[in-house]
Every structure is written in C-alpha cells, then in structure tokens.
Write an enzyme that holds these catalytic residues in place. Sequence first.
Site, PDB file in Angstrom:
ATOM      1  N   GLU A 211       0.862  -1.192   0.000  1.00  0.00           N
ATOM      2  CA  GLU A 211       0.000   0.000   0.000  1.00  0.00           C
ATOM      3  C   GLU A 211       0.890   1.231   0.000  1.00  0.00           C
ATOM      4  O   GLU A 211       1.576   1.518   0.975  1.00  0.00           O
ATOM      5  CB  GLU A 211      -0.918  -0.005   1.227  1.00  0.00           C
ATOM      6  CG  GLU A 211      -1.918   1.137   1.246  1.00  0.00           C
ATOM      7  CD  GLU A 211      -2.780   1.117   2.489  1.00  0.00           C
ATOM      8  OE1 GLU A 211      -2.860   2.156   3.165  1.00  0.00           O
ATOM      9  OE2 GLU A 211      -3.360   0.051   2.789  1.00  0.00           O
TER      10      GLU A 211
ATOM     11  N   CYS B 141      -2.421   8.662   2.120  1.00  0.00           N
ATOM     12  CA  CYS B 141      -2.112   8.145   0.785  1.00  0.00           C
ATOM     13  C   CYS B 141      -3.176   8.463  -0.250  1.00  0.00           C
ATOM     14  O   CYS B 141      -2.909   8.383  -1.451  1.00  0.00           O
ATOM     15  CB  CYS B 141      -1.864   6.637   0.838  1.00  0.00           C
ATOM     16  SG  CYS B 141      -3.248   5.684   1.482  1.00  0.00           S
TER      17      CYS B 141
END
Length: 464
Positions: free
Chosen positions: A237, A271
């Site tokens: 990720e 993110c």
Amino acid sequence: MTDMTIEVRAPFDGRLIDTVETSGAEAVEAALDTAYRLFRDRNAWLQPAKRVEILRQAARLMTDQAEHLAVEAAREGGKPLIDSRAEVARAIDGVLNASELLRSEGGSVVPMGGTTASLGRIAFTTHEPVGVVVAVSAFNHPLNLIVHQVAPAIAAGCPVIVKPAEATPLSCLRFVAILREAGLPEAWCQALVTESREVTGKLVTDPRVGFLSFIGSAAVGWSLRARLAPGTRCALEHGGAAPVIVAPDADLAAAVPLIAKGGFYHAGQVCVSVQRVFAHRSIAARLARELGDAAGKLRVGDPLLAETEVGPLIRPGEVARVHEWVEEAISRGAELLSGGSPLSETCYPPTVLLEPPPDCRLSTREVFGPVVCVYAYDDLDEAIGRANALPYAFQAAVFTRDFATAFHAYSHLDGSAVMVNDHTAFRVDWMPFAGLRQSGLGVGGIPYTFRDMTIEKLFVGKMV
C-alpha cells in the site's frame, strides 16, 4: 539516538516522548525462529473461538484506554487530537471487524457429480493460515494501520511480526501489549523496531515469511517485493496524487468543505489525500478562491490542543521539501490563493494553488503535505485523461448533480474507488482499499487482508 535505542520525539515541538529499544540481526533471527516454529506446530495453533475471544477482549481494553491511545497517537504522529480520537474509534471497530470474520468467512462446497469422473465424490474447502506474517507499517495512522495489519493476521491464525515506523512506534507497542493482556500468547505477535534498513530487509526477505504486509513509500515497497523469497505472498500500500473532478453543475457550497477536509486532513499526510482538483473552466477560479478561503480559516498548531485542525508534518525536512515544491510551482506561473510559506520549522499552512504547470512536481508526484492544486478543464474527457495521466491510481472523486456525469467519470477514471460528491480520502475499514499501478499491489481492508492471510484448502472425499 544510540546503537541500542531510538528517541521518539513529538513532531510539533521536538519534545522527547520516550526511547525505544531497537532490534538487530540476532533479534530478528530469534523472532523469525519463534514465529516459524509456532506456525509449523499445528497442535499449537490457536482455535478460532480463542482468537475471537482475544480480539473481543482487546477491543474492550482499547475502549477503556481510548483517550490515552488518542493522546499517545497525537503526540507521536502529530495528527490533531480530534482526528486521533476518530482513529482510535476506527481501530476499535477494526479489531471487532476482524473478530467477526471467523463467523462469516468460511469455505465453500465444490460441486461433484457433474462428470463421470467426479461421481461418488464430495469436495469442500476450509481456510488455513498462510504462514508467518511480517507487517511493515507507516507513521501516518500509528494505531489504525497496525490494527489493519495485525488484527487480520490474528483472526487468520498467523503468527505475526510487526515493524512500526521509527517515528511512531509507541501506538504499535501499546496495541501489542493490549493483545497480550487480552490473552494472546507473546509468541503470536512480536513487535520489532529494527535498527537499520538492512536488518528490515533480512526480516522481510527471509524464506520463513509467508506473507508481507507493507504500508509505506513506493520506492521501498517495490524494492522489498523484488527481493522476497519464492512463495512469499505480499500486499503493498503506497500513495498517489488523488484526483477530483468538479463538474459545472456541482454544489460548490457542499464540495468546498469536503475537498478541504480531504486535502488538509492530517496535513495532507494520507495516501489518498486530495491533491489535484480538475474544475470546469466556468467555476475553476471561484472554486479555487473559495477553497483558499476555507484553507486560510483552518487552525494549525499543537495537535494536543482541542481547537487544532491541522498539525505538523512528521519532520522538519518534509516542511522544507513541500515548500520547495510550492515555490517551484509559483515561480512557473501558479497563482497562490492561500498558505505558501512555512509557519514554523514543523508546520506548513494549508495551501491552495491555481493552475500549476502540468510538469511541475506538485502536478506529477505525491506531495504528502497540505497542498491542493486546482486546474481548469473544458471537456470532461479531457479532465479524466489528465486525472489518469500519472503512474499512480488509488481513490478518485467526482462532484456533480448529474447521474450520467457521475457514472461516466466512475467508468473512465483509473482509480480503484470513485467517490461521488465526497472527497477521495473517504474510507470505512471493511471496504476494499487498493492502490493500482505504482500505488500498490493487492487489496486492503480488513476482510480482504484476512483472506490474503489464509489459504483455501480443498478436501476431496470418495465414497466407498
């Protein structure tokens, strides 16, 4: 900092919070040996009912300690206390979510008898743990990210070794202590703050590792993946430069505060933070101006104060880097509508720019800071093409009152998730969460991580 410990300091003012012991190659070897021996001894595996009991008790303990957990996360990570409290609530819910999977995620029956060869047979699958899980985590959600990696591993029955970010290890260590207080034997979850990247590499690439869960920078994640032992599975990720498309019919009064929240939450250190906003030319200047006004009203400062809405960046070097990128864009023609100058060595103000050049760093790379760029477009497909032009793809958003526009954007944007009339950072922890292309590999979200950490094992029986 010494060879044996690291100092954990508050990113807002540099105050020393605590010191934490680091682990070298010998400690890593001992942890791997313990975890692998445990996994190989099937008689020692924790039964599902025991795993459920441990996770439920951990959630109860976390609830009792919620305010302490929130303050600790805010101190070490810099996220404002109001948002850290929300993170703790999510983490508690995530632990409960993991506990529920053992009752909802079962195997399946494989039909037999449809061919002559399969007559007289019965087949079904069950789930078994994939092996030793190594979880390498990031700083920006110091408790909830650990929960996302560790709780599914416990639910799946995997021994887990977790390495928190050096900047924010305390929330991880607290969670591991809570798990043990809840009844988890120590060997099933070990936390290590490794002393160097070389030692981390040895931990991750060891052939005894069954699954790597990595949250962090793309450069590190892809490098580690290339070095994994044969057979080690992984999920990565990373981040992106999340795009938002604002159609000419959008409700700006509703859109502006949502875009501001998505761009400046945790000082943009998320993110899927809003970074690039493509607004129809007829509304782009107005949207940018209103977004700049909203940004200018946000209160920046000490994350432990109740009134703070935006805290510091994780380290002073990040403030300098973000400012360098902003100055580059302005020097090449971007219009500054808010922020644009460091408030201190550790804090950068929420910043809005109109029309940065398309090839500057703010337009092409993840800023991971409190900066939102607005660009005008004339045609929806043009905006979608620009949104899709980078090598990153994660979550995206579109603001419109028209279903056809919303569905066209959903169908053509490259993101793994498209939010309609909401910002790109929306998430609940049971939904799929997946970076595409350079933004990651595999699907996050607690149920999806649980499935990744198990294997589906087939039983085929022949009637005699």
